[in-house]
Write an enzyme that holds these catalytic residues in place. Structure first.
Site, mmCIF file in Angstrom:
data_model
loop_
_atom_site.group_PDB
_atom_site.id
_atom_site.type_symbol
_atom_site.label_atom_id
_atom_site.label_comp_id
_atom_site.label_asym_id
_atom_site.label_seq_id
_atom_site.Cartn_x
_atom_site.Cartn_y
_atom_site.Cartn_z
ATOM 1 N N GLY A 32 0.803 -1.217 0.000
ATOM 2 C CA GLY A 32 0.000 0.000 0.000
ATOM 3 C C GLY A 32 0.832 1.261 0.000
ATOM 4 O O GLY A 32 0.902 1.972 1.003
ATOM 5 N N LEU A 86 -4.375 -7.280 -2.672
ATOM 6 C CA LEU A 86 -4.637 -8.051 -1.456
ATOM 7 C C LEU A 86 -6.099 -8.473 -1.329
ATOM 8 O O LEU A 86 -6.417 -9.299 -0.469
ATOM 9 C CB LEU A 86 -4.219 -7.243 -0.224
ATOM 10 N N THR A 133 -8.915 -7.260 2.437
ATOM 11 C CA THR A 133 -7.730 -6.502 2.048
ATOM 12 C C THR A 133 -6.823 -6.184 3.225
ATOM 13 O O THR A 133 -5.591 -6.251 3.117
ATOM 14 C CB THR A 133 -8.156 -5.190 1.364
ATOM 15 N N SER A 166 -5.392 0.569 14.145
ATOM 16 C CA SER A 166 -5.937 1.919 14.288
ATOM 17 C C SER A 166 -6.319 2.161 15.737
ATOM 18 O O SER A 166 -6.663 1.219 16.464
ATOM 19 C CB SER A 166 -7.173 2.078 13.394
ATOM 20 N N TYR A 188 -23.897 -4.736 7.424
ATOM 21 C CA TYR A 188 -22.683 -3.972 7.158
ATOM 22 C C TYR A 188 -22.787 -2.515 7.603
ATOM 23 O O TYR A 188 -23.768 -1.826 7.305
ATOM 24 C CB TYR A 188 -22.362 -4.009 5.661
#
Length: 322
Positions: A32, A86, A133, A166, A188
């Site tokens: 990334g 990914l 990912t 995070s 979701y």
């Protein structure tokens, strides 16, 4: 040797300068690394001293732009591009084959890449995009390139694997194992999916450390809050504005959040990758360039890392044995 004390305002370049001797001779793979990202800044800071920096991305054009930007600043830097998507297990396997054909070992693997925080999206493997990912793809990639990581081990050096998490992992409502395997679009929520994926990275690094013993050191890293390309994507910005993280005019909300610059946010990753003071702290979670307490009460269950590891093995269809 005495090393400086780092904190929230430390930059990636400052960490790289402090650990230049530790970076020299190392081959580092960073996922990334598009422009205006933490991964790019990490690669740029390391490239000044490393033997080889492998940068990855799923968009070949953007990946080459990152390579060109680093080479423009550091003409002698040894940069290698690796196409890596990914979100696709087949693409991960293809990229891993390429890495395993490299002549060099991999001293440090940094899982920096993250999916867009946007509307519900399934990958080609019918997995929710963020967990695929951010966590499952990196899990498989690590497993597949283990020979290259092990090859970096010497009597005086232990290779490292670093995964970005995070500060928002503390808001995760546990790990929904059923939903990971069979995503439900009706359940979701963009930020809950993000928080779960970032919690998973803490758990996987802790379990990797436990299983690897002295063979590999693993760490999870919170970079803090910085304005990068991930918040400004068209499918993301409305979600960030609605959450109050970004103001309606696309600026950071400094009233409710403490923001870092991109160089400050990338600094903790470099500490996890190179600080020799962490040699006896494998499995640790880092924030503001220092070992920190894991804040999420829902991920402190001792059985969760083992259960998540087993679940990911079932998803990738392979046992991950160290």
């Amino acid at each position: 040797m005495s090393f400086p004390t780092f904190g929230a305002s430390t930059t990636a370049e400052e960490v790289a300068a402090a650990f230049c001797n530790e970076i020299q001779g190392k081959n580092v793979l960073i996922t990334g690394t598009s422009l205006n990202s933490l991964g790019f800044e990490t690669a740029r800071a390391i490239a000044r001293f490393a033997n080889l920096v492998i940068i990855t991305g799923y968009n070949a054009e953007r990946l080459r732009l990152s390579e060109a930007a680093i080479k423009l600043e550091l003409p002698t830097a040894n940069i290698r591009c690796l196409d890596l998507d990914l979100s696709s297990l087949a693409a991960v396997r293809k990229a891993a084959e390429e890495v395993n054909a490299y002549p060099e070992p991999i001293h440090v693997l940094i899982h920096n890449a993250a999916a867009t925080i946007g509307p519900f999206k399934l990958t080609v493997d019918n997995l929710e995009s963020q967990i695929a990912t951010d966590s499952i793809g990196p899990f498989l990639f690590t497993k597949l390139i283990l020979p290259k990581i092990y090859a970096a081990k010497t009597a005086t050096y232990t290779p490292r694997v670093v995964a970005l998490t995070s500060i928002f992992h503390e808001y995760a409502q546990g790990i929904d194992f059923a939903d990971i395997r069979r995503p439900n679009p009706e359940k979701y929520q963009p930020f809950q999916a993000y928080n779960q994926a970032k919690s998973a990275n803490v758990l996987v690094m802790a379990e990797l450390s436990r299983r690897a013993g002295d063979a590999i050191h693993a760490y999870s890293v919170s970079p803090g809050v910085a304005l990068t390309n991930i918040q400004l994507k068209p499918e993301s910005i409305d979600i960030f504005i609605a959450s109050g993280i970004i103001t309606p005019d696309g600026k950071p909300n400094t009233d409710n959040f403490t923001w870092k610059t991109i160089p400050q946010s990338a600094a903790t990753t470099l500490v996890a990758a190179f600080d020799p003071r962490l040699d006896d702290k494998s499995g640790a979670y880092l924030d503001d360039c220092n070992v920190a307490e894991i804040a999420g009460p829902n991920i402190l269950d001792a059985e969760l890392p083992r259960k998540l590891w087993s679940t990911m093995e079932k998803i990738i269809g392979e046992s991950f044995v160290l």
